[in-house]
Write a protein that holds these residues in place. Structure first.
Motif, short mmCIF file in Angstrom:
data_model
loop_
_atom_site.label_atom_id
_atom_site.label_comp_id
_atom_site.label_asym_id
_atom_site.label_seq_id
_atom_site.Cartn_x
_atom_site.Cartn_y
_atom_site.Cartn_z
N UNK A 1 -11.41 28.57 53.88
CA UNK A 1 -10.34 28.23 52.92
C UNK A 1 -10.54 26.84 52.34
N UNK A 2 -10.94 25.90 53.19
CA UNK A 2 -11.21 24.54 52.69
C UNK A 2 -12.39 24.56 51.73
N UNK B 1 -12.89 15.80 49.13
CA UNK B 1 -12.75 17.21 49.49
C UNK B 1 -14.09 17.93 49.36
N UNK C 1 -6.18 14.18 54.09
CA UNK C 1 -7.50 13.95 54.67
C UNK C 1 -7.35 13.22 56.00
N UNK D 1 -11.35 26.16 48.47
CA UNK D 1 -10.46 25.29 47.69
C UNK D 1 -11.30 24.27 46.91
N UNK E 1 -1.16 20.97 46.32
CA UNK E 1 -1.90 21.28 45.11
C UNK E 1 -2.18 22.78 45.08
N UNK F 1 -3.47 23.64 48.97
CA UNK F 1 -3.81 22.64 49.99
C UNK F 1 -2.83 21.48 49.95
N UNK G 1 -4.00 18.58 50.96
CA UNK G 1 -4.97 17.52 50.68
C UNK G 1 -4.78 16.30 51.56
N UNK H 1 -7.49 18.42 55.79
CA UNK H 1 -6.50 19.05 54.91
C UNK H 1 -6.19 20.47 55.34
N UNK H 2 -4.94 20.83 55.25
CA UNK H 2 -4.55 22.22 55.51
C UNK H 2 -4.65 23.00 54.21
N UNK H 3 -5.25 24.14 54.32
CA UNK H 3 -5.53 24.93 53.12
C UNK H 3 -5.20 26.39 53.40
#
Lengths: 91, 156
Positions: free
Chosen positions: B81-82, B61, A77, B85, A38, A73, A75, A80-82
Protein backbone atom coordinates in the motif's frame (compact mmCIF):
# COMPACT_ATOMS: atom_id res chain seq x y z
CA UNK A 1 -21.01 -0.73 -1.53
CA UNK A 2 -17.27 -0.77 -1.33
CA UNK A 3 -14.82 -2.59 0.80
CA UNK A 4 -11.37 -2.13 2.13
CA UNK A 5 -8.93 -3.88 -0.11
CA UNK A 6 -6.00 -3.61 2.22
CA UNK A 7 -6.24 -2.09 5.63
CA UNK A 8 -3.21 -0.32 6.98
CA UNK A 9 -0.48 -2.54 8.36
CA UNK A 10 0.00 -0.45 11.45
CA UNK A 11 -2.03 -0.98 14.58
CA UNK A 12 -2.34 2.77 14.84
CA UNK A 13 -2.76 5.07 11.94
CA UNK A 14 -5.82 5.19 9.76
CA UNK A 15 -8.84 2.95 9.77
CA UNK A 16 -10.96 3.06 6.65
CA UNK A 17 -14.56 1.92 6.96
CA UNK A 18 -15.68 -1.51 5.90
CA UNK A 19 -17.84 -0.22 3.08
CA UNK A 20 -18.87 2.80 1.08
CA UNK A 21 -20.99 3.13 -2.02
CA UNK A 22 -20.50 5.12 -5.21
CA UNK A 23 -21.31 8.66 -4.16
CA UNK A 24 -21.22 7.53 -0.55
CA UNK A 25 -19.63 9.10 2.46
CA UNK A 26 -16.17 7.84 3.35
CA UNK A 27 -15.30 8.18 7.03
CA UNK A 28 -11.83 7.23 8.18
CA UNK A 29 -10.76 7.01 11.79
CA UNK A 30 -7.36 8.59 12.36
CA UNK A 31 -5.31 7.64 15.41
CA UNK A 32 -1.89 8.72 14.20
CA UNK A 33 -2.38 12.34 15.18
CA UNK A 34 -2.33 13.49 11.57
CA UNK A 35 -4.25 16.68 10.94
CA UNK A 36 -5.12 15.70 7.40
CA UNK A 37 -5.12 12.72 5.08
CA UNK A 38 -4.03 12.73 1.49
CA UNK A 39 -6.26 11.09 -1.07
CA UNK A 40 -5.23 10.07 -4.56
CA UNK A 41 -8.18 9.15 -6.72
CA UNK A 42 -7.49 8.09 -10.32
CA UNK A 43 -9.25 10.46 -12.68
CA UNK A 44 -9.81 13.01 -9.93
CA UNK A 45 -6.36 13.89 -8.58
CA UNK A 46 -4.57 14.43 -5.29
CA UNK A 47 -6.06 16.37 -2.46
CA UNK A 48 -6.06 16.65 1.30
CA UNK A 49 -8.95 15.95 3.62
CA UNK A 50 -8.84 17.54 7.06
CA UNK A 51 -9.14 15.42 10.19
CA UNK A 52 -11.60 16.62 12.76
CA UNK A 53 -12.00 14.90 16.11
CA UNK A 54 -10.09 11.90 14.83
CA UNK A 55 -12.29 11.48 11.76
CA UNK A 56 -11.57 12.35 8.15
CA UNK A 57 -14.76 12.58 6.16
CA UNK A 58 -15.11 12.72 2.40
CA UNK A 59 -18.13 12.33 0.17
CA UNK A 60 -17.30 10.60 -3.08
CA UNK A 61 -18.28 12.68 -6.10
CA UNK A 62 -20.53 10.95 -8.64
CA UNK A 63 -17.65 10.89 -11.12
CA UNK A 64 -15.86 8.24 -9.03
CA UNK A 65 -17.17 4.96 -10.36
CA UNK A 66 -17.15 1.41 -9.14
CA UNK A 67 -13.80 -0.32 -9.53
CA UNK A 68 -11.84 2.81 -8.71
CA UNK A 69 -9.08 2.36 -6.14
CA UNK A 70 -8.63 5.22 -3.68
CA UNK A 71 -5.11 5.60 -2.29
CA UNK A 72 -5.08 7.16 1.16
CA UNK A 73 -2.26 8.04 3.55
CA UNK A 74 -1.70 10.08 6.68
CA UNK A 75 1.88 10.74 5.45
CA UNK A 76 3.22 10.62 8.99
CA UNK A 77 6.89 9.79 8.46
CA UNK A 78 8.86 7.63 8.90
CA UNK A 79 6.04 5.09 9.08
CA UNK A 80 3.10 6.48 7.17
CA UNK A 81 -0.17 4.61 7.42
CA UNK A 82 -1.62 3.88 4.05
CA UNK A 83 -4.74 2.19 2.81
CA UNK A 84 -6.38 1.41 -0.48
CA UNK A 85 -10.15 1.45 -0.67
CA UNK A 86 -12.04 0.11 -3.62
CA UNK A 87 -15.25 1.74 -4.75
CA UNK A 88 -17.90 -0.65 -5.96
CA UNK A 89 -20.97 0.13 -7.97
CA UNK A 90 -24.37 0.71 -6.50
CA UNK A 91 -26.68 -2.26 -7.03
CA UNK B 1 -19.29 113.06 -17.66
CA UNK B 2 -16.48 111.05 -19.08
CA UNK B 3 -16.54 107.33 -18.95
CA UNK B 4 -13.26 105.61 -18.66
CA UNK B 5 -12.80 101.91 -19.12
CA UNK B 6 -11.82 99.98 -16.09
CA UNK B 7 -9.79 96.85 -16.66
CA UNK B 8 -10.17 94.28 -13.99
CA UNK B 9 -7.36 91.81 -13.72
CA UNK B 10 -8.30 88.67 -11.98
CA UNK B 11 -5.96 85.79 -11.51
CA UNK B 12 -6.60 82.95 -13.86
CA UNK B 13 -8.29 80.07 -12.18
CA UNK B 14 -5.79 77.43 -11.25
CA UNK B 15 -5.99 74.35 -13.32
CA UNK B 16 -6.75 71.40 -11.09
CA UNK B 17 -3.65 69.43 -10.29
CA UNK B 18 -3.69 66.10 -11.99
CA UNK B 19 -4.56 63.53 -9.40
CA UNK B 20 -2.23 60.86 -10.60
CA UNK B 21 -0.84 57.98 -8.57
CA UNK B 22 2.07 58.99 -6.46
CA UNK B 23 5.22 56.94 -6.49
CA UNK B 24 4.66 55.88 -2.94
CA UNK B 25 1.16 54.59 -3.65
CA UNK B 26 2.39 52.87 -6.80
CA UNK B 27 5.20 51.16 -4.90
CA UNK B 28 2.92 49.99 -2.11
CA UNK B 29 0.32 48.71 -4.55
CA UNK B 30 2.95 46.79 -6.52
CA UNK B 31 4.38 45.24 -3.37
CA UNK B 32 0.93 44.24 -2.16
CA UNK B 33 0.04 42.74 -5.53
CA UNK B 34 3.25 40.70 -5.57
CA UNK B 35 2.59 39.43 -2.07
CA UNK B 36 -0.99 38.48 -2.83
CA UNK B 37 0.07 36.83 -6.06
CA UNK B 38 2.62 34.68 -4.30
CA UNK B 39 0.13 33.61 -1.66
CA UNK B 40 -2.46 32.80 -4.29
CA UNK B 41 0.04 30.74 -6.26
CA UNK B 42 1.00 28.75 -3.16
CA UNK B 43 -2.64 28.16 -2.40
CA UNK B 44 -3.39 26.88 -5.89
CA UNK B 45 -0.38 24.58 -5.78
CA UNK B 46 -1.49 23.21 -2.48
CA UNK B 47 -5.01 22.53 -3.64
CA UNK B 48 -4.36 21.35 -7.16
CA UNK B 49 -0.99 19.69 -6.84
CA UNK B 50 -0.99 17.51 -9.89
CA UNK B 51 0.31 13.98 -10.08
CA UNK B 52 3.50 15.21 -11.70
CA UNK B 53 4.62 17.73 -9.11
CA UNK B 54 6.64 16.50 -6.14
CA UNK B 55 7.54 18.28 -2.92
CA UNK B 56 9.99 17.30 -0.16
CA UNK B 57 7.41 15.17 1.57
CA UNK B 58 6.75 13.30 -1.69
CA UNK B 59 10.48 12.73 -2.05
CA UNK B 60 10.62 11.15 1.39
CA UNK B 61 7.71 8.90 0.50
CA UNK B 62 9.34 7.83 -2.77
CA UNK B 63 12.62 7.07 -0.99
CA UNK B 64 10.65 4.86 1.38
CA UNK B 65 9.13 3.05 -1.60
CA UNK B 66 12.57 2.71 -3.21
CA UNK B 67 13.85 0.98 -0.08
CA UNK B 68 10.88 -1.39 -0.31
CA UNK B 69 11.57 -2.24 -3.95
CA UNK B 70 15.26 -2.82 -3.18
CA UNK B 71 14.35 -5.31 -0.46
CA UNK B 72 12.85 -8.79 -0.66
CA UNK B 73 9.55 -9.29 -2.46
CA UNK B 74 7.87 -10.37 0.77
CA UNK B 75 8.49 -6.95 2.26
CA UNK B 76 7.25 -5.24 -0.86
CA UNK B 77 4.09 -7.35 -0.83
CA UNK B 78 3.54 -6.74 2.88
CA UNK B 79 3.84 -2.99 2.46
CA UNK B 80 2.47 -2.69 -1.05
CA UNK B 81 0.00 0.00 0.00
CA UNK B 82 2.85 2.38 0.82
CA UNK B 83 4.59 1.47 -2.41
CA UNK B 84 1.46 1.95 -4.48
CA UNK B 85 0.67 5.27 -2.79
CA UNK B 86 4.10 6.59 -3.82
CA UNK B 87 3.71 5.08 -7.28
CA UNK B 88 0.48 7.04 -7.73
CA UNK B 89 2.42 10.35 -7.50
CA UNK B 90 2.86 10.23 -11.26
CA UNK B 91 5.52 10.05 -13.93
CA UNK B 92 8.58 10.97 -11.84
CA UNK B 93 7.73 8.44 -9.16
CA UNK B 94 6.83 5.84 -11.76
CA UNK B 95 10.25 6.10 -13.38
CA UNK B 96 12.00 5.56 -10.05
CA UNK B 97 9.71 2.73 -8.95
CA UNK B 98 9.65 0.78 -12.21
CA UNK B 99 11.70 -2.08 -10.79
CA UNK B 100 9.33 -2.58 -7.86
CA UNK B 101 6.31 -2.30 -10.16
CA UNK B 102 7.62 -5.11 -12.33
CA UNK B 103 8.44 -7.24 -9.29
CA UNK B 104 4.97 -6.70 -7.85
CA UNK B 105 3.33 -7.54 -11.19
CA UNK B 106 5.36 -10.74 -11.55
CA UNK B 107 4.47 -11.80 -8.03
CA UNK B 108 0.77 -11.13 -8.59
CA UNK B 109 0.79 -13.08 -11.85
CA UNK B 110 2.78 -15.97 -10.41
CA UNK B 111 0.12 -16.60 -7.78
CA UNK B 112 -2.64 -19.03 -8.60
CA UNK B 113 -5.55 -17.66 -10.65
CA UNK B 114 -7.59 -15.30 -8.61
CA UNK B 115 -11.20 -15.41 -7.62
CA UNK B 116 -13.24 -12.20 -7.63
CA UNK B 117 -12.33 -10.05 -4.66
CA UNK B 118 -9.08 -11.87 -3.98
CA UNK B 119 -5.90 -10.02 -3.07
CA UNK B 120 -4.46 -10.90 -6.49
CA UNK B 121 -7.36 -9.26 -8.29
CA UNK B 122 -7.42 -6.24 -6.01
CA UNK B 123 -3.64 -5.95 -6.09
CA UNK B 124 -3.56 -6.11 -9.88
CA UNK B 125 -6.27 -3.48 -10.11
CA UNK B 126 -4.49 -1.18 -7.64
CA UNK B 127 -1.13 -1.59 -9.39
CA UNK B 128 -2.63 -0.80 -12.79
CA UNK B 129 -4.47 2.27 -11.53
CA UNK B 130 -1.43 3.59 -9.66
CA UNK B 131 0.76 3.09 -12.73
CA UNK B 132 -1.73 4.74 -15.10
CA UNK B 133 -2.62 7.63 -12.78
CA UNK B 134 -1.63 10.24 -15.38
CA UNK B 135 -0.92 8.16 -18.47
CA UNK B 136 -3.18 5.36 -19.69
CA UNK B 137 -0.27 3.74 -21.52
CA UNK B 138 2.15 3.78 -18.59
CA UNK B 139 1.46 0.16 -17.63
CA UNK B 140 2.57 -1.00 -21.07
CA UNK B 141 5.59 1.30 -20.99
CA UNK B 142 6.76 0.04 -17.59
CA UNK B 143 5.65 -3.59 -17.62
CA UNK B 144 5.61 -4.41 -21.30
CA UNK B 145 2.62 -5.34 -23.41
CA UNK B 146 2.45 -8.97 -22.33
CA UNK B 147 2.66 -8.44 -18.59
CA UNK B 148 0.34 -5.43 -18.67
CA UNK B 149 -2.22 -7.46 -20.63
CA UNK B 150 -2.00 -10.38 -18.22
CA UNK B 151 -2.35 -8.02 -15.28
CA UNK B 152 -5.47 -6.49 -16.84
CA UNK B 153 -6.97 -9.95 -17.18
CA UNK B 154 -6.11 -10.65 -13.55
CA UNK B 155 -7.73 -7.39 -12.50
CA UNK B 156 -11.10 -8.25 -14.08
Amino acid sequence: MSRVVHSTQDPVGIRPPASVREGGNLQIGVTSGASELEFIIPGLGRFKVPVSNGIAEYRLPPTVHGGTMIFISDRVMPFPSTAIVQVVSNP
Amino acid sequence: MKLEPVYLLAPEPEAPRPRGISRRVLFLATAAACGLGSLATLGVQRVTKGPGSLDDSDEAFIRLAERLQDGPIDGLMRERERFLFALAFGAKARARLAHGSRALASHLLAASPSSPGSWQQDGARALLQALCIDDPNAAITILGTEVAGALRLRAR
